[in-house]
Motif scaffolding. Structure first.
Motif, PDB file in Angstrom:
ATOM      1  N   LEU A 128       0.835  -1.353  -0.037  1.00  0.00           N
ATOM      2  CA  LEU A 128       0.044  -0.052  -0.021  1.00  0.00           C
ATOM      3  C   LEU A 128       0.912   1.295   0.111  1.00  0.00           C
ATOM      4  CD1 LEU A 128      -2.869   1.427   0.346  1.00  0.00           C
ATOM      5  CD2 LEU A 128      -2.809   1.189   2.886  1.00  0.00           C
ATOM      6  N   SER A 129       1.963   1.227   0.884  1.00  0.00           N
ATOM      7  CA  SER A 129       2.593   2.466   0.849  1.00  0.00           C
ATOM      8  C   SER A 129       3.638   2.649  -0.265  1.00  0.00           C
ATOM      9  CB  SER A 129       3.493   2.236   2.175  1.00  0.00           C
ATOM     10  OG  SER A 129       2.793   2.511   3.528  1.00  0.00           O
ATOM     11  N   ASN A 130       4.000   1.573  -0.784  1.00  0.00           N
ATOM     12  CA  ASN A 130       4.999   1.611  -2.012  1.00  0.00           C
ATOM     13  C   ASN A 130       3.992   2.064  -3.282  1.00  0.00           C
ATOM     14  OD1 ASN A 130       7.383   1.353  -0.641  1.00  0.00           O
ATOM     15  ND2 ASN A 130       7.123  -1.082  -0.771  1.00  0.00           N
ATOM     16  N   GLY A 131       2.818   1.597  -3.283  1.00  0.00           N
ATOM     17  CA  GLY A 131       2.122   1.788  -4.486  1.00  0.00           C
ATOM     18  C   GLY A 131       1.507   3.323  -4.343  1.00  0.00           C
ATOM     19  N   LEU A 132       1.294   3.731  -3.410  1.00  0.00           N
ATOM     20  CA  LEU A 132       0.834   5.391  -3.128  1.00  0.00           C
ATOM     21  C   LEU A 132       1.802   6.092  -3.602  1.00  0.00           C
ATOM     22  CD1 LEU A 132      -1.025   5.148   0.445  1.00  0.00           C
ATOM     23  CD2 LEU A 132      -1.937   5.881  -1.878  1.00  0.00           C
ATOM     24  N   TRP A 133       3.273   5.719  -3.022  1.00  0.00           N
ATOM     25  CA  TRP A 133       4.410   6.675  -3.391  1.00  0.00           C
ATOM     26  C   TRP A 133       4.667   6.570  -4.902  1.00  0.00           C
ATOM     27  CZ3 TRP A 133       9.439   3.576  -3.801  1.00  0.00           C
ATOM     28  CH2 TRP A 133      10.351   4.405  -4.068  1.00  0.00           C
ATOM     29  N   LEU A 134       4.333   5.517  -5.516  1.00  0.00           N
ATOM     30  CA  LEU A 134       4.892   5.334  -7.007  1.00  0.00           C
ATOM     31  C   LEU A 134       3.420   5.549  -7.959  1.00  0.00           C
ATOM     32  CD1 LEU A 134       6.971   1.938  -7.085  1.00  0.00           C
ATOM     33  CD2 LEU A 134       7.514   4.534  -7.201  1.00  0.00           C
ATOM     34  N   GLY A 135       2.598   6.272  -7.178  1.00  0.00           N
ATOM     35  CA  GLY A 135       1.450   6.758  -8.142  1.00  0.00           C
ATOM     36  C   GLY A 135       0.297   5.833  -8.324  1.00  0.00           C
ATOM     37  N   VAL A 136       0.344   4.564  -7.782  1.00  0.00           N
ATOM     38  CA  VAL A 136      -0.709   3.686  -8.127  1.00  0.00           C
ATOM     39  C   VAL A 136      -1.883   3.838  -7.475  1.00  0.00           C
ATOM     40  CG1 VAL A 136      -1.089   1.068  -8.159  1.00  0.00           C
ATOM     41  CG2 VAL A 136       1.200   1.992  -8.498  1.00  0.00           C
ATOM     42  N   ASP A 137      -3.268   3.735  -7.970  1.00  0.00           N
ATOM     43  CA  ASP A 137      -4.291   3.662  -7.313  1.00  0.00           C
ATOM     44  C   ASP A 137      -4.655   2.392  -6.256  1.00  0.00           C
ATOM     45  OD1 ASP A 137      -7.102   3.671  -6.291  1.00  0.00           O
ATOM     46  OD2 ASP A 137      -7.900   3.937  -8.252  1.00  0.00           O
ATOM     47  N   MET A 138      -4.437   2.846  -5.091  1.00  0.00           N
ATOM     48  CA  MET A 138      -4.432   1.824  -3.968  1.00  0.00           C
ATOM     49  C   MET A 138      -5.597   1.472  -3.194  1.00  0.00           C
ATOM     50  SD  MET A 138      -1.498   0.437  -4.802  1.00  0.00           S
ATOM     51  CE  MET A 138      -1.285  -0.935  -3.514  1.00  0.00           C
ATOM     52  N   THR A 139      -6.670   2.105  -3.670  1.00  0.00           N
ATOM     53  CA  THR A 139      -8.045   2.076  -3.129  1.00  0.00           C
ATOM     54  C   THR A 139      -8.386   0.843  -2.434  1.00  0.00           C
ATOM     55  OG1 THR A 139      -8.731   4.036  -4.418  1.00  0.00           O
ATOM     56  CG2 THR A 139     -10.436   2.742  -3.103  1.00  0.00           C
TER      57      THR A 139
END
Length: 307
Positions: A128-139
């Motif tokens: 979750l943290s890494n995806g948010l950082w890289l701009g992925v929709d982590m909803t």
């Protein structure tokens, strides 16, 4: 000992944080140092080790071909992304990596797609943290934590094995991901409430003690290591509450453990780390003064004592 010059004599991954949080440097100073993470030292070394398919060591959580052995290897994609994110690497440097991982990386558990997470709370929190950082929709993965919270308010990576009681380790790691989600997106009513309940789970235990007996859950509560990895000790836990800016008297014992570990010269010593393969060492051997731990310990106590 004047700690600031000693702490500043460090890799850019640490130096910019010391400049910002302890030395009072203006933004143009620490931001310039932070930009060097991509081109110098630890950050540049990890970037150079990325595979063409976007992964590190050929695997999502374990290196490709890992068959078990002594210690958890710390070289695969998730652990490497954790380090780069925590060191403050500009996500733009990894442009295209999120797409490569979506295409090429699968979890060792059931061959699940990388950004969807798997069943382990800690792994999902880091994802979750890494995806948010890289701009992925982590909803979807943020909502997963709402759906998999246990009745006592926290989380346990062994829920899939039938566990009904939360773990301080799983809960702390889950909280970090939810806080990152909240900072990045504002969160939702459900995710914010889940974070608060998880924090209450830890606070009811003084971060480190069993509710039933009052005994410490782990003998390592007052022994600290860097990298911190997954373990809930007093320093790791209080640093989360510092970041969340949530002071509570129930964490006073954990703060006392952090303070007690400070040496007369103001430093904190590295203690034995969990074994496992690493790309390279980023801190001192056990028994030596650790710049990383001294930074974290000094920052936590400054936050607490300011109240």
């Amino acid at each position: 000992m004047d700690l600031i010059p000693w702490l500043l004599d460090s890799d850019p991954a640490l130096r910019w944080q010391v400049e910002r949080d302890l030395a009072g440097a203006p933004p143009e100073v620490w931001e310039a140092t932070r930009a060097r993470v991509a081109t110098e030292g630890f950050g540049a070394r990890l970037l150079a080790l990325q595979d063409p398919d976007g992964q590190w060591a050929g695997g999502a959580f374990f290196p490709k071909g890992y068959q078990g052995g002594e210690g958890q290897p710390w070289t695969a994609t998730t652990w490497t992304l954790n380090s780069l994110r925590e060191w403050g690497l500009d996500a733009a440097v990894l442009r295209g990596t999120a797409e490569l991982l979506a295409e090429n990386s699968r979890w060792e558990y059931d061959d699940l797609p990388y950004w969807g997470g798997e069943v382990d709370c800690c792994i999902n929190s880091w994802t979750l943290s890494n995806g948010l950082w890289l701009g992925v929709d982590m909803t979807g993965l943020a909502d997963w934590f709402v759906e998999h919270r246990l009745p006592d308010g926290g989380w346990n990576c062994e829920w899939v094995e039938g566990s009904k009681r939360s773990s301080i380790h799983s809960t702390l790691n889950s909280l970090k991901g939810l806080l990152d989600h909240e900072v990045a997106t504002g969160g939702t009513d459900a995710t914010r409430e889940a974070r608060r309940s998880g924090e209450e789970y830890l606070l009811e235990r003084g971060l480190l003690r069993r509710v039933t007996t009052g005994e410490r859950i782990t003998e390592r509560a007052g022994r600290f290591t860097y990298p911190m990895r997954w373990f809930c000790d007093a320093l790791n836990a209080t640093d989360h509450f510092r970041r969340a800016d949530r002071r509570d008297d129930r964490m006073a014992e954990a703060i006392d453990l952090v303070r007690a570990a400070r040496q007369p010269d103001g430093t904190w010593l590295q203690t034995p780390r969990d074994p496992g393969e690493v790309w390279f060492e980023v801190d001192v051997p056990p028994g030596e003064p650790s710049r990383w731990l001294t930074f974290f310990g000094t920052r936590v106590l400054a936050w607490w004592d300011a109240a």
